[in-house]
Design a protein around this motif. Structure first.
Motif, PDB file in Angstrom:
ATOM      1  N   LEU A  52       0.811  -1.314  -0.126  1.00 19.76           N
ATOM      2  CA  LEU A  52      -0.054   0.051   0.027  1.00 19.76           C
ATOM      3  C   LEU A  52       0.980   1.226   0.114  1.00 19.76           C
ATOM      4  O   LEU A  52       0.564   1.985  -0.881  1.00 19.76           O
ATOM      5  CB  LEU A  52      -0.885  -0.078   1.284  1.00 19.76           C
ATOM      6  CG  LEU A  52      -1.938  -0.975   1.218  1.00 19.76           C
ATOM      7  CD1 LEU A  52      -2.769  -1.104   2.313  1.00 19.76           C
ATOM      8  CD2 LEU A  52      -2.805  -1.182  -0.011  1.00 19.76           C
ATOM      9  N   TYR A  55       2.139   1.934  -3.470  1.00 15.93           N
ATOM     10  CA  TYR A  55       1.229   2.487  -4.285  1.00 15.93           C
ATOM     11  C   TYR A  55       1.010   3.749  -4.363  1.00 15.93           C
ATOM     12  O   TYR A  55       0.936   4.453  -5.227  1.00 15.93           O
ATOM     13  CB  TYR A  55      -0.367   1.687  -4.028  1.00 15.93           C
ATOM     14  CG  TYR A  55      -1.462   2.018  -4.922  1.00 15.93           C
ATOM     15  CD1 TYR A  55      -1.540   1.508  -5.992  1.00 15.93           C
ATOM     16  CD2 TYR A  55      -2.265   3.104  -4.402  1.00 15.93           C
ATOM     17  CE1 TYR A  55      -2.547   1.994  -6.740  1.00 15.93           C
ATOM     18  CE2 TYR A  55      -3.297   3.763  -5.319  1.00 15.93           C
ATOM     19  CZ  TYR A  55      -3.516   3.225  -6.529  1.00 15.93           C
ATOM     20  OH  TYR A  55      -4.285   3.636  -7.183  1.00 15.93           O
ATOM     21  N   CYS A  56       0.945   4.412  -2.847  1.00 17.64           N
ATOM     22  CA  CYS A  56       0.684   5.677  -2.824  1.00 17.64           C
ATOM     23  C   CYS A  56       2.063   6.200  -3.326  1.00 17.64           C
ATOM     24  O   CYS A  56       1.906   7.232  -3.717  1.00 17.64           O
ATOM     25  CB  CYS A  56       0.816   6.037  -1.369  1.00 17.64           C
ATOM     26  SG  CYS A  56      -0.729   5.579  -0.284  1.00 17.64           S
ATOM     27  N   GLN A  59       1.942   6.417  -7.138  1.00 16.55           N
ATOM     28  CA  GLN A  59       0.778   7.081  -7.806  1.00 16.55           C
ATOM     29  C   GLN A  59       0.621   8.617  -7.313  1.00 16.55           C
ATOM     30  O   GLN A  59      -0.339   9.317  -7.712  1.00 16.55           O
ATOM     31  CB  GLN A  59      -0.736   6.642  -7.233  1.00 16.55           C
ATOM     32  CG  GLN A  59      -0.857   5.107  -7.757  1.00 16.55           C
ATOM     33  CD  GLN A  59      -0.672   5.274  -9.151  1.00 16.55           C
ATOM     34  OE1 GLN A  59      -1.502   5.884  -9.890  1.00 16.55           O
ATOM     35  NE2 GLN A  59      -0.017   4.329  -9.830  1.00 16.55           N
ATOM     36  N   SER A  63      -3.803   9.386   0.056  1.00 15.36           N
ATOM     37  CA  SER A  63      -4.750   8.675   0.486  1.00 15.36           C
ATOM     38  C   SER A  63      -5.594   7.932  -0.685  1.00 15.36           C
ATOM     39  O   SER A  63      -5.651   8.395  -1.774  1.00 15.36           O
ATOM     40  CB  SER A  63      -5.672   9.339   1.537  1.00 15.36           C
ATOM     41  OG  SER A  63      -6.529  10.230   0.923  1.00 15.36           O
ATOM     42  N   VAL A  64      -6.144   6.809  -0.189  1.00 17.95           N
ATOM     43  CA  VAL A  64      -7.013   5.976  -1.214  1.00 17.95           C
ATOM     44  C   VAL A  64      -8.218   5.643  -0.726  1.00 17.95           C
ATOM     45  O   VAL A  64      -8.093   4.847   0.438  1.00 17.95           O
ATOM     46  CB  VAL A  64      -6.066   4.790  -1.884  1.00 17.95           C
ATOM     47  CG1 VAL A  64      -7.109   4.151  -2.896  1.00 17.95           C
ATOM     48  CG2 VAL A  64      -4.890   5.232  -2.649  1.00 17.95           C
ATOM     49  N   ARG A  65      -9.362   5.835  -1.122  1.00 16.81           N
ATOM     50  CA  ARG A  65     -10.705   5.250  -0.725  1.00 16.81           C
ATOM     51  C   ARG A  65     -11.062   4.130  -1.390  1.00 16.81           C
ATOM     52  O   ARG A  65     -11.159   4.297  -2.882  1.00 16.81           O
ATOM     53  CB  ARG A  65     -11.738   6.413  -0.879  1.00 16.81           C
ATOM     54  CG  ARG A  65     -13.188   5.811  -0.308  1.00 16.81           C
ATOM     55  CD  ARG A  65     -14.201   7.254  -0.355  1.00 16.81           C
ATOM     56  NE  ARG A  65     -13.549   8.056   0.497  1.00 16.81           N
ATOM     57  CZ  ARG A  65     -13.702   8.333   1.646  1.00 16.81           C
ATOM     58  NH1 ARG A  65     -14.148   7.389   2.423  1.00 16.81           N
ATOM     59  NH2 ARG A  65     -13.379   9.613   2.129  1.00 16.81           N
ATOM     60  N   THR A  66     -11.340   3.147  -0.914  1.00 13.25           N
ATOM     61  CA  THR A  66     -11.788   1.801  -1.417  1.00 13.25           C
ATOM     62  C   THR A  66     -13.387   1.290  -0.891  1.00 13.25           C
ATOM     63  O   THR A  66     -13.595   2.116   0.116  1.00 13.25           O
ATOM     64  CB  THR A  66     -10.847   0.748  -1.371  1.00 13.25           C
ATOM     65  OG1 THR A  66     -10.931   0.069  -0.099  1.00 13.25           O
ATOM     66  CG2 THR A  66      -9.441   0.969  -1.489  1.00 13.25           C
ATOM     67  N   PRO A  67     -13.960   0.373  -1.617  1.00 13.49           N
ATOM     68  CA  PRO A  67     -15.474   0.179  -1.060  1.00 13.49           C
ATOM     69  C   PRO A  67     -15.018  -0.558   0.352  1.00 13.49           C
ATOM     70  O   PRO A  67     -16.087  -0.574   0.989  1.00 13.49           O
ATOM     71  CB  PRO A  67     -15.645  -1.090  -2.163  1.00 13.49           C
ATOM     72  CG  PRO A  67     -15.000  -0.846  -3.239  1.00 13.49           C
ATOM     73  CD  PRO A  67     -13.706  -0.156  -2.827  1.00 13.49           C
ATOM     74  N   SER A  68     -13.905  -0.977   0.613  1.00 13.30           N
ATOM     75  CA  SER A  68     -13.944  -1.688   2.072  1.00 13.30           C
ATOM     76  C   SER A  68     -13.224  -0.662   3.077  1.00 13.30           C
ATOM     77  O   SER A  68     -13.277  -0.864   4.283  1.00 13.30           O
ATOM     78  CB  SER A  68     -12.924  -2.877   1.849  1.00 13.30           C
ATOM     79  OG  SER A  68     -13.375  -3.763   0.996  1.00 13.30           O
ATOM     80  N   VAL A  70     -10.343   2.976   3.840  1.00 21.45           N
ATOM     81  CA  VAL A  70      -9.632   4.082   3.244  1.00 21.45           C
ATOM     82  C   VAL A  70      -8.136   3.698   3.857  1.00 21.45           C
ATOM     83  O   VAL A  70      -7.958   3.115   5.221  1.00 21.45           O
ATOM     84  CB  VAL A  70      -9.896   5.354   3.882  1.00 21.45           C
ATOM     85  CG1 VAL A  70      -8.800   6.572   3.409  1.00 21.45           C
ATOM     86  CG2 VAL A  70     -11.339   5.802   3.330  1.00 21.45           C
TER      87      VAL A  70
END
Length: 137
Positions: A52, A55-56, A59, A63-68, A70
């Motif tokens: 993770l 990824y940050c 990208q 921060s990243v918001r997912t359906p599950s 943040v």
């Protein structure tokens, strides 16, 4: 309570010692089992955290918001010194005693009080209690 107590229903000191050791050993066994299992989970979670963070970084996001849920990254900085003499001088010269944590070194305080029985540091509190130590034969 003694081993030759008149109360036949009370456990003997030997019985209580055996039970204590048995419980302590079982707790140690459970703790070791937990630590082993927790270690595996900790390795797994650290691997995911690393992915993770990567990824940050790639990208360029914080921060990243997912359906599950943040996830977000923050900068955590930890400070320490390898030169306590210089650090102590710096703290005194710059009048920043708040650099220190508010806790006492238990061993050093005990040693000081033993060596200086007539000197009591102001504001010092002490709490003593008897504890039981049980060892196998």
């Amino acid at each position: 309570m003694t081993d030759d107590t008149a109360d036949e229903t009370a456990p003997t000191l030997d019985t209580m010692t055996k039970i204590y050791i048995k419980i302590r050993d079982k707790r140690a066994e459970l703790k070791a089992e937990f630590e082993q299992k927790d270690g595996v989970l900790e390795m797994q979670i650290n691997a995911i955290k690393s992915e993770l963070l990567d990824y940050c970084k790639t990208q360029g996001t914080e921060s990243v918001r997912t359906p599950s849920g943040v996830f977000y990254r923050t900068m955590k900085t930890r400070y320490w010194t390898n030169d306590w003499d210089s650090m102590n001088r710096f703290i005194l010269e710059n009048e920043v005693p708040q650099f220190y944590e508010k806790r006492l070194n238990q061993t050093i305080v005990k040693q000081f009080l033993e060596e200086n029985p007539d000197v009591l540091p102001p504001g010092l509190n002490a709490d003593s209690e008897y504890v039981i130590t049980v060892r196998k034969k």
